[in-house]
Design an enzyme around this catalytic site. Sequence first.
Site, mmCIF file in Angstrom:
data_model
loop_
_atom_site.group_PDB
_atom_site.id
_atom_site.type_symbol
_atom_site.label_atom_id
_atom_site.label_comp_id
_atom_site.label_asym_id
_atom_site.label_seq_id
_atom_site.Cartn_x
_atom_site.Cartn_y
_atom_site.Cartn_z
ATOM 1 N N TYR A 159 75.228 38.637 41.604
ATOM 2 C CA TYR A 159 76.584 38.352 41.132
ATOM 3 C C TYR A 159 77.140 39.595 40.459
ATOM 4 O O TYR A 159 76.548 40.108 39.506
ATOM 5 C CB TYR A 159 76.572 37.190 40.128
ATOM 6 C CG TYR A 159 77.953 36.807 39.654
ATOM 7 C CD1 TYR A 159 78.765 35.971 40.417
ATOM 8 C CD2 TYR A 159 78.464 37.290 38.446
ATOM 9 C CE1 TYR A 159 80.039 35.622 39.986
ATOM 10 C CE2 TYR A 159 79.735 36.959 38.007
ATOM 11 C CZ TYR A 159 80.519 36.123 38.777
ATOM 12 O OH TYR A 159 81.788 35.788 38.363
ATOM 13 N N ASP A 254 74.347 47.403 37.656
ATOM 14 C CA ASP A 254 75.126 46.361 36.997
ATOM 15 C C ASP A 254 74.314 45.829 35.815
ATOM 16 O O ASP A 254 73.437 44.986 35.960
ATOM 17 C CB ASP A 254 75.448 45.238 37.985
ATOM 18 C CG ASP A 254 76.322 44.144 37.377
ATOM 19 O OD1 ASP A 254 76.489 44.127 36.145
ATOM 20 O OD2 ASP A 254 76.814 43.296 38.134
ATOM 21 N N LYS A 282 79.364 41.020 28.440
ATOM 22 C CA LYS A 282 78.565 40.051 27.686
ATOM 23 C C LYS A 282 78.192 40.541 26.291
ATOM 24 O O LYS A 282 79.012 40.549 25.394
ATOM 25 C CB LYS A 282 77.343 39.630 28.497
ATOM 26 C CG LYS A 282 77.725 38.922 29.808
ATOM 27 C CD LYS A 282 76.562 38.242 30.457
ATOM 28 C CE LYS A 282 76.917 37.682 31.824
ATOM 29 N NZ LYS A 282 77.918 36.608 31.810
#
Length: 447
Positions: A159, A254, A282
């Site tokens: 993702y 990522d 995050k």
Amino acid sequence: MSDVETLDRPPPIGRHGRVSAEEQREFARAKQMLPGGALGGNALAEDVKFVFKRGEGGRFWDVSGNCYIDYVLGSGALVLGHAHPAVQAAVADQAMRGTHFFAYLNEPAVQYAERLMPHFRCAERIRFTTSGSESTFHAMRLARAFTGRSKVLKFEGAYHGNHDYAQLSTSPKRASNYPVGVPDTAGIPDVVKGLTLVAPFNDLEAARAIIAANKDELAAVIVEPIQRIISPQPGFLQGLRDATREHGVLLIMDEVVTGLRYGLGGAQAYFDVVPDLATYGKIIGGGLPVGAVAGRADILDQADPSTKANPGYVYQNGTLQGHPLGCAAGMATLSVLETPGFYDRLFAMADRLRAGLQQVFDRHDMGAVVFGEGPMWHFLFTDRAPVTYRDVLESDQKKLAAFDTELIRQGIFVLPGTRRFVAATHTEEDLAVTFEAFDRACRAFKA
């Protein structure tokens, strides 16, 4: 006085059918105004859905007053749990000084960049964004501009955000026909689909072959160093670094999930592999909307606004990027993370959780495997931990969905079907209560 303190004793965790009239009204209002009565792409089953009221540490309460132990933690953003005092104080202090100044320099953003960059091995420059999705989008744009090529290679099951270039083979119900991906959403133009190639995670030879075959059109390879919850096989990440360097392709790591979670240096330090670019979100926002792209100066300097007249200029901007409240929250979080022994305690807590959950499953002969490393965990109904996304597909997904729903009913909040997190504020009591709830869930499931 809090919701819990108004009761004679704290309620046991779990929903167990307890839904107040107030929460029912919230459901009805949401259904009238919001698509599917939801804020995003996830919705819980009707009998376990709830509306968040407040959170504290590793727990939260819904509008009906039911208590849950939280292993979603804002999709991993809340490594310090809910309402951490240091973060609250930093946000309140900055709010008194100003909440927003557009994407011009502000003091917290400059200070935070100075504190973050020494921790990120690839970071010769850093540019703030407002989310992990925005970070990966801009990293891909930077890579395309720098190389003059159009395609990006990702891995099946990974993702990388909500934009068109990322929403291919993220969670396909059928296997990809490598290197052709399976769209995860309607609305992606066909021309965009052809710009994202897909390879199997942890299959270095397959990735090398796709990179070599497409080297003249391939701008970058983007990889989650720990893909959702699947750990890389020894040598896989370094093999990608070597293959991309050999063919003049950029490597984007990522780190939206792994950044600051696997140590101050994130996955780059944890696995000792340095990419050309890394993306963040995050944790670095401390629970507020902050992301970042970090990496080589020659790549990121394409976004220097003083070069707008140049053909190679890369536009990267956002109204809220470098947001002072988010940067203040991030700095407060980073100060806690820098405390000696922080990560030792966090990792040890996760190890105890995984071991205890496996014991519960084994005691009930549930046929489940608990796996993960560091402060993330998951379980599948299968006989071994997954190495590729196809291993996940081959596990009993229907059983997992049903069991995850039962966990929420018992007061263990998980995002059904995907990995879970441990916070620094989870306590030994939280673990004990979690094991009891899993035991009840196993009994209810088998009954």
